[in-house]
Design an enzyme around this catalytic site. Structure first.
Site, PDB file in Angstrom:
ATOM      1  CB  CYS A 101       6.919  31.461 -20.207  1.00  0.00           C
ATOM      2  SG  CYS A 101       8.528  31.712 -19.654  1.00  0.00           S
ATOM      3  CD  GLU A 102      10.371  37.841 -21.429  1.00  0.00           C
ATOM      4  OE1 GLU A 102      10.991  38.177 -20.745  1.00  0.00           O
ATOM      5  OE2 GLU A 102       9.494  38.604 -21.921  1.00  0.00           O
ATOM      6  CG  HIS A 103      11.357  33.299 -19.271  1.00  0.00           C
ATOM      7  ND1 HIS A 103      10.942  33.975 -17.295  1.00  0.00           N
ATOM      8  CD2 HIS A 103      12.134  34.541 -19.377  1.00  0.00           C
ATOM      9  CE1 HIS A 103      11.526  35.038 -17.039  1.00  0.00           C
ATOM     10  NE2 HIS A 103      12.300  35.147 -18.048  1.00  0.00           N
ATOM     11  CG  HIS A 104      10.798  27.335 -19.776  1.00  0.00           C
ATOM     12  ND1 HIS A 104      10.205  28.436 -19.123  1.00  0.00           N
ATOM     13  CD2 HIS A 104      11.973  27.542 -19.423  1.00  0.00           C
ATOM     14  CE1 HIS A 104      11.772  28.121 -18.014  1.00  0.00           C
ATOM     15  NE2 HIS A 104      12.551  27.301 -17.851  1.00  0.00           N
ATOM     16  CD  GLN A 142       0.778  36.404 -13.890  1.00  0.00           C
ATOM     17  OE1 GLN A 142       0.975  35.235 -14.267  1.00  0.00           O
ATOM     18  NE2 GLN A 142       0.204  36.890 -12.982  1.00  0.00           N
ATOM     19  CG  HIS A 170       2.974  30.652 -15.119  1.00  0.00           C
ATOM     20  ND1 HIS A 170       4.119  31.937 -15.966  1.00  0.00           N
ATOM     21  CD2 HIS A 170       2.096  31.534 -14.744  1.00  0.00           C
ATOM     22  CE1 HIS A 170       3.417  32.884 -16.270  1.00  0.00           C
ATOM     23  NE2 HIS A 170       2.540  32.777 -15.162  1.00  0.00           N
ATOM     24  CB  CYS A 172       7.383  27.362 -17.648  1.00  0.00           C
ATOM     25  SG  CYS A 172       7.265  28.643 -16.752  1.00  0.00           S
TER      26      CYS A 172
END
Length: 215
Positions: A101-104, A142, A170, A172
Site C-alpha cells: 500500500c502506498e499510504h502505509h 488496489q 490489506h 493496513c
C-alpha cells in the site's frame, strides 16, 4: 469515469520514471534510512540481531519493488495472431500477487482475474500473470493497479473487451487501524463487450465462481 480511470492508470509516465531514477539514493543511503527507522521503532540497530538488517532490507526492497524496472509494453509485446479464428473469451483466474500500500507501505495480497476478447491476437497466458506483477511490485493502491492492468492490455492487444477483477486483503486494515483481519476488497474494470453487454459480465463472474466450486 473512463477519464478518471485513464488518468490513474497512466500516472507513471516515462518522464516520471526518468525523474525517479535520477533521484534514487545510493544503497548506503537506503541502509542508513533503515537504521534510522529501527531507532524510531525503539530498538538498537547496532545489536547483533539487527546489524545486517539494513543490508537485507535494501536487498529485499529491490525485489519487492522490481516492478519499477519493468515495462508492461515489453511484457505484452509478443502477440500470436494465428489462433485458428478463436475470438471468444480468454480468462486467466486466480493469479496470486503481493503488493504494498502506498499510504502505509504495508503489504496487501490477493488474486487477480483477467479476461479479454481477442481482436488482433492473443498473448501467452503467463504474460498476463507477469503483467500483474509489473504493477503489484510497486507502491500501489488496489484501485490504481486494476486500472493500470486494464490500460496496459488495451494499449498492447486492442481487444474487443477487457474484464479485470482483483480481490485482496490489506494489512493496513488487518494489522493496524481498525484491525479487521480477513476482510477483503474487490475492484473491477470493464471495457468493450464486458461493459456494453451485461450478459458477458455475468458469464465472466459465473466462470470465476465455477472455478471456486471445482476446487
Amino acid at each position: 469515469m473512463d477519464a478518471v480511470v485513464k488518468s490513474l492508470s497512466t500516472r507513471e509516465t516515462s518522464v516520471d520514471a526518468d525523474k525517479r531514477e535520477m533521484q534514487r539514493p545510493s544503497r548506503e543511503e537506503a541502509e542508513a534510512a533503515v537504521r534510522t527507522l529501527i531507532r524510531w521503532a525503539g530498538d538498537d540497530p547496532e545489536r547483533e540481531g539487527l546489524l545486517e538488517t539494513p543490508k537485507r532490507v535494501a536487498k529485499a526492497y529491490r525485489e519487492l519493488f522490481a516492478g519499477y524496472e519493468e515495462d508492461a509494453g515489453d511484457v505484452l509485446a509478443k502477440v500470436f495472431e494465428d489462433v485458428e479464428g478463436y475470438g471468444d473469451m480468454v480468462l486467466v483466474r486466480d493469479i496470486p500477487f503481493h503488493s504494498h500500500c502506498e499510504h502505509h507501505m504495508v503489504p496487501f495480497h490477493g488474486k487477480a482475474h483477467i479476461a479479454y476478447f481477442p481482436s488482433q491476437g492473443v498473448v501467452g497466458l503467463s504474460k498476463l500473470a507477469r503483467l500483474v506483477d509489473v504493477y503489484a511490485r510497486r507502491l500501489q493502491t488496489q484501485e490504481t493497479m486494476t486500472a493500470q492492468i486494464t490500460d496496459a492490455i488495451e494499449d498492447s492487444l486492442k481487444p474487443r473487451g477487457i474484464a479485470v477483477m482483483i480481490e485482496a486483503e490489506h494489512m493496513c486494515m488487518s494489522m493496524r487501524g481498525v484491525m479487521k483481519a480477513g476482510s477483503s476488497t474487490v475492484t473491477t474494470s470493464f471495457t468493450g463487450i464486458f461493459k456494453d453487454e451485461p450478459a458477458e459480465q455475468v458469464r465472466f463472474f459465473t466462470q470465476l465462481r465455477a472455478g471456486k466450486e471445482y476446487r
